[in-house]
Design a protein around this motif. Structure first.
Motif, PDB file in Angstrom:
ATOM      1  N   GLY A  79       0.279  -0.915  -0.062  1.00  0.00           N
ATOM      2  CA  GLY A  79      -0.109   0.163  -0.099  1.00  0.00           C
ATOM      3  C   GLY A  79       0.600   1.384  -0.077  1.00  0.00           C
ATOM      4  N   ALA A  80       0.205   2.600  -1.100  1.00  0.00           N
ATOM      5  CA  ALA A  80       1.158   3.805  -0.954  1.00  0.00           C
ATOM      6  C   ALA A  80       0.201   4.585  -1.065  1.00  0.00           C
ATOM      7  N   THR A  81       0.148   5.760  -0.805  1.00  0.00           N
ATOM      8  CA  THR A  81      -0.742   6.787  -1.516  1.00  0.00           C
ATOM      9  C   THR A  81       0.395   7.418  -2.800  1.00  0.00           C
ATOM     10  N   GLY A  82      -0.680   8.520  -3.622  1.00  0.00           N
ATOM     11  CA  GLY A  82       0.265   9.106  -4.724  1.00  0.00           C
ATOM     12  C   GLY A  82      -0.865   9.908  -5.789  1.00  0.00           C
ATOM     13  N   THR A  83      -1.066  11.239  -6.404  1.00  0.00           N
ATOM     14  CA  THR A  83      -1.396  11.716  -6.815  1.00  0.00           C
ATOM     15  C   THR A  83      -1.812  11.407  -8.320  1.00  0.00           C
ATOM     16  N   VAL A  84      -2.943  11.509  -8.683  1.00  0.00           N
ATOM     17  CA  VAL A  84      -3.090  11.182  -9.924  1.00  0.00           C
ATOM     18  C   VAL A  84      -2.585  12.829 -11.074  1.00  0.00           C
ATOM     19  N   ARG A  85      -1.687  11.718 -12.278  1.00  0.00           N
ATOM     20  CA  ARG A  85      -1.850  12.837 -12.545  1.00  0.00           C
ATOM     21  C   ARG A  85      -1.504  12.202 -14.300  1.00  0.00           C
ATOM     22  N   ALA A  86      -2.339  14.028 -15.172  1.00  0.00           N
ATOM     23  CA  ALA A  86      -2.303  12.766 -16.614  1.00  0.00           C
ATOM     24  C   ALA A  86      -1.271  12.676 -17.911  1.00  0.00           C
ATOM     25  N   ASN A  87      -2.341  11.793 -18.517  1.00  0.00           N
ATOM     26  CA  ASN A  87      -0.430  10.722 -18.875  1.00  0.00           C
ATOM     27  C   ASN A  87       0.087  11.739 -19.806  1.00  0.00           C
ATOM     28  N   GLN A  88      -0.267  12.654 -20.219  1.00  0.00           N
ATOM     29  CA  GLN A  88       1.235  14.170 -20.563  1.00  0.00           C
ATOM     30  C   GLN A  88       0.595  14.875 -20.408  1.00  0.00           C
ATOM     31  N   THR A  89       1.134  16.246 -19.826  1.00  0.00           N
ATOM     32  CA  THR A  89       0.824  17.736 -19.419  1.00  0.00           C
ATOM     33  C   THR A  89       1.838  18.725 -20.113  1.00  0.00           C
ATOM     34  N   ILE A  90       1.024  19.727 -20.857  1.00  0.00           N
ATOM     35  CA  ILE A  90       1.858  20.580 -21.443  1.00  0.00           C
ATOM     36  C   ILE A  90       1.812  22.026 -21.363  1.00  0.00           C
ATOM     37  N   ILE A  91       2.334  22.628 -20.997  1.00  0.00           N
ATOM     38  CA  ILE A  91       2.653  24.098 -20.880  1.00  0.00           C
ATOM     39  C   ILE A  91       2.689  24.898 -21.479  1.00  0.00           C
ATOM     40  N   LEU A  92       2.081  25.934 -21.836  1.00  0.00           N
ATOM     41  CA  LEU A  92       2.328  26.753 -23.797  1.00  0.00           C
ATOM     42  C   LEU A  92       2.727  28.133 -23.194  1.00  0.00           C
ATOM     43  N   ASN A  93       4.097  28.777 -23.805  1.00  0.00           N
ATOM     44  CA  ASN A  93       3.935  29.763 -23.418  1.00  0.00           C
ATOM     45  C   ASN A  93       4.474  30.517 -24.679  1.00  0.00           C
ATOM     46  N   TRP A  94       4.164  31.510 -24.819  1.00  0.00           N
ATOM     47  CA  TRP A  94       4.940  32.424 -25.779  1.00  0.00           C
ATOM     48  C   TRP A  94       6.049  32.805 -26.069  1.00  0.00           C
ATOM     49  N   GLN A  95       6.954  32.537 -27.443  1.00  0.00           N
ATOM     50  CA  GLN A  95       8.468  33.158 -28.277  1.00  0.00           C
ATOM     51  C   GLN A  95       8.876  33.854 -28.195  1.00  0.00           C
ATOM     52  N   THR A  96       7.489  34.611 -28.093  1.00  0.00           N
ATOM     53  CA  THR A  96       7.459  36.190 -28.945  1.00  0.00           C
ATOM     54  C   THR A  96       6.918  37.863 -27.772  1.00  0.00           C
ATOM     55  N   SER A  97       7.303  38.499 -28.137  1.00  0.00           N
ATOM     56  CA  SER A  97       6.390  39.575 -27.332  1.00  0.00           C
ATOM     57  C   SER A  97       4.969  39.493 -28.573  1.00  0.00           C
ATOM     58  N   GLY A  98       4.062  40.551 -27.857  1.00  0.00           N
ATOM     59  CA  GLY A  98       2.602  41.272 -29.389  1.00  0.00           C
ATOM     60  C   GLY A  98       1.654  40.985 -28.317  1.00  0.00           C
ATOM     61  N   GLN A  99       0.588  41.302 -29.462  1.00  0.00           N
ATOM     62  CA  GLN A  99      -0.852  41.803 -28.903  1.00  0.00           C
ATOM     63  C   GLN A  99      -1.321  40.070 -29.262  1.00  0.00           C
ATOM     64  N   ILE A 100      -2.040  39.868 -28.035  1.00  0.00           N
ATOM     65  CA  ILE A 100      -3.186  38.905 -28.798  1.00  0.00           C
ATOM     66  C   ILE A 100      -4.122  38.705 -29.106  1.00  0.00           C
ATOM     67  N   GLU A 101      -4.572  38.802 -30.824  1.00  0.00           N
ATOM     68  CA  GLU A 101      -5.752  39.484 -31.393  1.00  0.00           C
ATOM     69  C   GLU A 101      -7.064  38.033 -31.085  1.00  0.00           C
ATOM     70  N   GLN A 102      -6.754  36.659 -31.521  1.00  0.00           N
ATOM     71  CA  GLN A 102      -7.735  36.153 -31.208  1.00  0.00           C
ATOM     72  C   GLN A 102      -7.134  34.633 -30.348  1.00  0.00           C
ATOM     73  N   ILE A 103      -8.280  33.896 -29.771  1.00  0.00           N
ATOM     74  CA  ILE A 103      -8.205  32.936 -28.528  1.00  0.00           C
ATOM     75  C   ILE A 103      -9.668  32.070 -29.229  1.00  0.00           C
ATOM     76  N   ASN A 104      -8.702  30.926 -29.434  1.00  0.00           N
ATOM     77  CA  ASN A 104      -9.648  29.519 -30.129  1.00  0.00           C
ATOM     78  C   ASN A 104     -10.331  28.657 -29.239  1.00  0.00           C
ATOM     79  N   ALA A 105      -9.744  28.267 -27.748  1.00  0.00           N
ATOM     80  CA  ALA A 105      -9.870  27.310 -26.797  1.00  0.00           C
ATOM     81  C   ALA A 105     -10.639  28.555 -25.813  1.00  0.00           C
ATOM     82  N   LYS A 106     -11.427  27.522 -25.179  1.00  0.00           N
ATOM     83  CA  LYS A 106     -11.274  27.289 -23.194  1.00  0.00           C
ATOM     84  C   LYS A 106     -11.360  26.299 -22.231  1.00  0.00           C
TER      85      LYS A 106
END
Length: 467
Positions: A53-80
């Motif tokens: 027996g042991a305890t643990g924390t649930v995690r997703a199969n894969q997790t991706i954190i997306l960050n910008w590589q340049t500067s600018g102003q967000i014009e459109q967001i297509n997902a929630k």
């Protein structure tokens, strides 16, 4: 008043039941000669499910954190948050007018780079030009060698040579005469007409003599040293050009070199990567679990806007002590429960066992990854899970409660009640669960009474056995 009387009747009934139970237990103990101060349990045969027996924390199969590589102003967001997206889906874009110049100009660079790549893959012009250059270089070398060889042989017959030699002798004699003539006036001033006329005749005689000498030397095959040096230089240059042409032809004769194609593809990929800085796309199939930006936000390199999780598989990482790790293998089943999900038990399977342990505060643990096989929407990444890995399932074995096992002088011991007296029995424990252990060796039999609270010397007594 009736309600109060009913309450008293219930309390009286409970007291009567307790008295009856106490009398029955005392009678059973007396019948089996069990002292009243011993707590006993009957050793029996049964089935045992051994777990780690042991305890643990649930995690997703894969997790991706997306960050910008340049500067600018967000014009459109297509997902929630909560949307499922596929690989390559454009999550957000930046306004073109807000992008750095290098990103905007990358579009024109891509056209040129793509044309270069297409030419390498589909055009034969480079190969044809290389062959043409090779042929031309060979001709230039042949011409240079011929030119130099001509200077090494006589250029006319004997009669022509005799005439040229006579012309030279006459010219040389004329120079001598004009020198004598000039000597008669050389003492006069430079602006004297007679001196000037004598000097002019001498200069003209020398020119005629030099021309006759050059002609004679040319006919004799003795070229001027400057002409020889120029001919040699032309030969060396032609050889160098031919070597370059041969290398280029060797490189292209079987088609474009793989290195050139890879370089062109790398340039195209680099420019495309620059262009992609203007938007964020999902690198995996997954679910949007976090959105940190809004339309109009000004971003800079490193600004995080999205989190994508692959929830098609949910995993739990648990830490297993080194004493148990060799009992855990890939493929073993597991049972999982969650404090946040009452009354539900999930099933899982061990999919990975770490080969290297981690030392935390002097304790060595190994990471074991369990995959949930029947996860539903109630299970979410970050939840804490109690995991019981089933390492063994035994049928019809002698079982003893873990509370009845003691360590006496370093040996596993079970105290049993025989003939009304306490007796120590050395045993060997096999598989164990949270509450029971298998007896694989020792003088214990089905029906024996194991003592849960034996009386033993404090110096020899160890803690109850536990897994």
């Amino acid at each position: 008043m009736m309600k109060k009387r009913r309450t008293w009747l219930i309390l009286a009934g409970i007291v009567v039941i307790m008295v009856v139970v106490f009398v029955v237990v005392r009678q059973q103990q007396s019948a089996r000669n069990i002292p009243a101060n011993f707590q006993t349990v009957e050793i029996r045969r049964g089935d045992l499910t051994a777990i780690v027996g042991a305890t643990g924390t649930v995690r997703a199969n894969q997790t991706i954190i997306l960050n910008w590589q340049t500067s600018g102003q967000i014009e459109q967001i297509n997902a929630k948050a909560g949307d499922r997206v596929s690989q390559g889906f454009i999550l957000a874009t930046l306004a073109e007018s807000s992008l750095p110049q290098s990103v905007i100009l990358a579009r024109s660079d891509l056209v040129s780079a793509q044309k270069t790549l297409d030419d390498l893959l589909n055009s034969d012009v480079a190969r044809a030009k290389a062959y043409q250059a090779l042929v031309q270089a060979q001709k230039e070398l042949d011409d240079a060698l011929t030119n130099r060889e001509r200077k090494q042989y006589a250029r006319s017959d004997q009669e022509t040579l005799d005439i040229a030699r006579a012309n030279y002798i006459i010219a040389e004699d004329e120079v001598t005469k004009k020198e004598r003539f000039y000597d008669q006036f050389s003492h006069l001033p430079e602006d004297n007409p007679m001196r000037a006329e004598a000097y002019s005749q001498l200069a003209k005689a020398k020119q005629n003599r030099n021309a006759a000498l050059r002609n004679l030397n040319w006919l004799l095959g003795r070229p001027d040293p400057q002409e020889v040096a120029e001919a040699d230089a032309r030969v060396e240059l032609a050889r160098a050009n031919l070597a370059d042409a041969e290398r280029e032809w060797s490189r292209l004769k079987d088609g474009p070199p793989a290195a050139d194609i890879e370089a062109a593809r790398a340039r195209v990929a680099a420019i495309q990567a620059t262009l992609k800085q203007a938007w964020l796309e999902s690198p995996i199939n997954g679910t949007v679990t976090e959105v940190r930006s809004k339309v109009g936000d000004q971003v800079s390199p490193g600004t995080v806007s999205f989190r994508i999780d692959d929830l098609s598989r949910l995993l739990v990482d648990v830490q297993v002590p080194e004493v148990d790790i060799n009992r855990v293998q890939v493929g073993l089943p597991a049972a999982l429960t969650f404090d946040a999900i009452q009354g539900r038990q999930y099933t899982g399977k061990v999919i990975e066992v770490a080969r290297v342990g981690e030392v935390v505060q002097g304790v060595v643990n190994f990471t074991v990854t369990v995959e949930l096989l029947d996860a539903d929407e109630s299970v979410r990444p970050g939840m804490t899970s109690a995991v019981n890995i089933i390492v063994n399932q035994l049928k019809d074995v002698i079982l003893v409660p873990n509370r009845a096992v003691r360590f006496v002088e370093g040996k596993q011991t079970v105290f049993v009640l025989r003939n009304g007296k306490q007796e120590a029995v050395e045993v060997t424990i096999g598989a164990s669960s949270d509450t029971y252990s298998e007896i694989v060796a020792g003088d214990l039999h089905e029906g024996d009474l194991a003592i849960l609270n034996p009386v033993i010397q404090q110096a020899q007594q160890g803690p109850p056995f536990a897994r």
